[in-house]
Design a protein around this motif. Structure first.
Motif, PDB file in Angstrom:
ATOM      1  N   LEU A  33       0.875  -1.172   0.000  1.00 16.37           N
ATOM      2  CA  LEU A  33       0.000   0.000   0.000  1.00 16.37           C
ATOM      3  C   LEU A  33       0.912   1.221   0.000  1.00 16.37           C
ATOM      4  O   LEU A  33       1.754   1.373   0.895  1.00 16.37           O
ATOM      5  N   VAL A  35       1.555   5.067   0.438  1.00 14.99           N
ATOM      6  CA  VAL A  35       1.013   6.311   0.984  1.00 14.99           C
ATOM      7  C   VAL A  35       1.901   7.450   0.501  1.00 14.99           C
ATOM      8  O   VAL A  35       3.072   7.546   0.887  1.00 14.99           O
ATOM      9  N   ALA A  62      -2.851   4.403  -1.731  1.00 13.63           N
ATOM     10  CA  ALA A  62      -3.751   4.822  -0.643  1.00 13.63           C
ATOM     11  C   ALA A  62      -4.442   6.130  -1.011  1.00 13.63           C
ATOM     12  O   ALA A  62      -3.879   6.968  -1.703  1.00 13.63           O
ATOM     13  N   ASP A  63      -5.650   6.278  -0.514  1.00 15.25           N
ATOM     14  CA  ASP A  63      -6.407   7.492  -0.739  1.00 15.25           C
ATOM     15  C   ASP A  63      -5.972   8.516   0.315  1.00 15.25           C
ATOM     16  O   ASP A  63      -6.576   8.655   1.374  1.00 15.25           O
ATOM     17  N   PHE A  64      -4.882   9.207   0.021  1.00 14.53           N
ATOM     18  CA  PHE A  64      -4.240  10.089   1.011  1.00 14.53           C
ATOM     19  C   PHE A  64      -4.334  11.528   0.540  1.00 14.53           C
ATOM     20  O   PHE A  64      -3.945  11.855  -0.581  1.00 14.53           O
ATOM     21  N   GLN A  72      -8.205  10.413   8.507  1.00 15.27           N
ATOM     22  CA  GLN A  72      -7.512   9.973   7.294  1.00 15.27           C
ATOM     23  C   GLN A  72      -6.899   8.584   7.493  1.00 15.27           C
ATOM     24  O   GLN A  72      -7.044   7.700   6.655  1.00 15.27           O
ATOM     25  N   LYS A  75      -9.574   5.959   7.638  1.00 19.52           N
ATOM     26  CA  LYS A  75     -10.150   5.751   6.316  1.00 19.52           C
ATOM     27  C   LYS A  75      -9.259   4.810   5.471  1.00 19.52           C
ATOM     28  O   LYS A  75      -9.736   3.883   4.824  1.00 19.52           O
ATOM     29  N   ILE A  76      -7.952   5.061   5.526  1.00 18.85           N
ATOM     30  CA  ILE A  76      -7.022   4.228   4.740  1.00 18.85           C
ATOM     31  C   ILE A  76      -7.002   2.798   5.288  1.00 18.85           C
ATOM     32  O   ILE A  76      -7.014   1.825   4.534  1.00 18.85           O
ATOM     33  N   ARG A  77      -7.022   2.684   6.638  1.00 21.01           N
ATOM     34  CA  ARG A  77      -6.983   1.351   7.258  1.00 21.01           C
ATOM     35  C   ARG A  77      -8.212   0.517   6.919  1.00 21.01           C
ATOM     36  O   ARG A  77      -8.133  -0.694   6.740  1.00 21.01           O
ATOM     37  N   LYS A  79     -10.102   0.490   4.291  1.00 23.15           N
ATOM     38  CA  LYS A  79     -10.229  -0.009   2.913  1.00 23.15           C
ATOM     39  C   LYS A  79      -9.760  -1.446   2.842  1.00 23.15           C
ATOM     40  O   LYS A  79      -8.736  -1.793   3.405  1.00 23.15           O
ATOM     41  N   THR A  97       1.637   9.171   8.396  1.00 19.51           N
ATOM     42  CA  THR A  97       0.410   8.432   8.058  1.00 19.51           C
ATOM     43  C   THR A  97       0.737   6.973   7.738  1.00 19.51           C
ATOM     44  O   THR A  97       0.050   6.062   8.210  1.00 19.51           O
ATOM     45  N   VAL A 101      -0.797   3.792   9.703  1.00 24.90           N
ATOM     46  CA  VAL A 101      -1.622   2.799   9.012  1.00 24.90           C
ATOM     47  C   VAL A 101      -1.020   1.402   9.208  1.00 24.90           C
ATOM     48  O   VAL A 101      -1.712   0.444   9.565  1.00 24.90           O
TER      49      VAL A 101
END
Ligand SMILES: [Zn+2]
Length: 363
Positions: A33, A35, A62-64, A72, A75-77, A79, A97, A101
């Motif tokens: 993943l 980031v 990742a959607d960062f 944030q 949210k990433i965790r 997914k 981040t 995560v």
């Protein structure tokens, strides 16, 4: 008190290693993943991802959004993409981040910094910020990064301001570690200092005082020299190990308080704020004038802030500054590791005297 020393499992540094040592990263799994923020993605993330794909890996982006908030990270965790490990690629917030995560998911994390601007990459600590981007708290993780991967060919192209900020952060390390040693204080590794941590912090300062000027010139010329490599190592590895297992004191606690202020100071980097707060700590502990002056001179050569005005604190009343000092002194932050009893008044006086002393030298 028991002694604790923490470090990443592996640290690799050198030019072009992102191309030549890719197998050091791919051994952690098939599906990393990644980031990273949009700026770094455009600059080198995309190409790095292509390299991973051609090695048969299946990277997930990742959607960062560039901020390291609790929301944030959560949210990433949450997914559910199947991932094997985390790669944090970029500056402080991407690194913080990525570490957070990975820790929540109990996965390995590879940290690839794109600037030598702080000593965050090696530690098992990250900082979270609130919705407005202000410092919120330190998070402590079970383990340090599995790999810190420092490609100096990338770092030599980063803005010089980043390297100078990292030098200021690195120069604070031994000053704070020495204070913690005198106090027989506790470090961020959760115990007393080791001889190793103290020696590393000392080597950090020596390396920076010897190489900082040439390293900055190398950075300006975008040309790697031994001085540049030495300063990258000092800013990243020596300072990172030094602060985590050697401890922080007044300089970083005051930095954290300053980070909550609004206004132009918000545009200052971590290291720039630390430059000024390091001077405050030197005044607070009655360091020799010669040593204080040598730090002021180096900071000024690098355009680092040495006065409240340069720090962007121009419209703060003495009353408001005193309240900030009271909050710092009564906090659970690392100012508690200073080797002497301190009051809000002591801190307030040290800030005012630092500012007046530098202004006096300048006039
Ligand atoms: Zn720092």
């Amino acid at each position: 008190m028991i002694k604790v020393f923490k470090s990443p499992a592996k640290y690799i540094q050198g030019p072009n290693i992102l191309k030549t040592q890719l197998s050091e990263i791919t051994r952690y799994g098939q599906a990393p993943l990644i980031v990273t923020d949009s700026f770094v993605w455009e600059m080198l993330g995309k190409e790095f991802c292509d390299d991973l794909l051609s090695e048969g890996l299946a990277p997930v982006l990742a959607d960062f959004d560039g901020e390291s908030s609790d929301e944030q990270i959560e949210k990433i965790r949450e997914k559910n993409d199947p991932i094997d490990f985390v790669i944090a690629l970029g500056g402080g917030k991407a690194i913080d981040t990525g570490k957070a995560v990975a820790s929540g998911l109990k996965l390995a994390v590879v940290v690839i910094p794109t600037a030598a601007s702080t000593d965050a990459p090696t530690s098992a600590i990250s900082v979270t910020y609130d919705e407005e981007g202000f410092f919120k708290t330190y998070n402590y993780y079970d383990k340090n990064p599995d790999l810190v991967f420092v490609d100096t060919q990338i770092l030599v192209k980063a803005p010089t301001r980043m390297l100078k900020s990292g030098i200021a952060d690195g120069l604070a390390t031994f000053i704070e570690v020495e204070a913690v040693a005198k106090a027989s204080g506790k470090t961020l590794a959760g115990g007393a200092q080791t001889i190793a941590a103290y020696a590393i912090a000392k080597a950090c300062e020596e390396t920076l005082l010897k190489n900082a000027r040439l390293a900055v010139v190398s950075n300006e010329a975008q040309a790697i020299t031994p001085a540049f490599e030495a300063v990258v190592e000092a800013n990243t590895l020596l300072s990172g190990l030094g602060f985590e297992s050697g401890g922080l004191a007044a300089a970083h606690a005051l930095q954290n308080s300053f980070s909550s202020l609004e206004g132009p100071i918000q545009r200052m980097t971590h290291g720039e704020k630390v430059a000024f707060t390091t001077l405050v700590q030197l005044i607070l502990q009655n360091e020799s004038e010669e040593r204080v002056r040598s730090f002021i001179q180096l900071y000024q050569e690098f355009g680092l802030p040495t006065t409240l005005k340069e720090l962007g604190i121009t419209e703060m009343s003495d009353e408001a500054l005193f309240v900030l000092c009271e909050k710092t002194i009564t906090s659970q932050d690392t100012i508690q590791q200073m080797p002497m009893e301190l009051t809000a008044n002591d801190l307030f006086s040290a800030i005012k005297v630092t500012d007046a002393f530098v202004n006096g030298l300048n006039s």
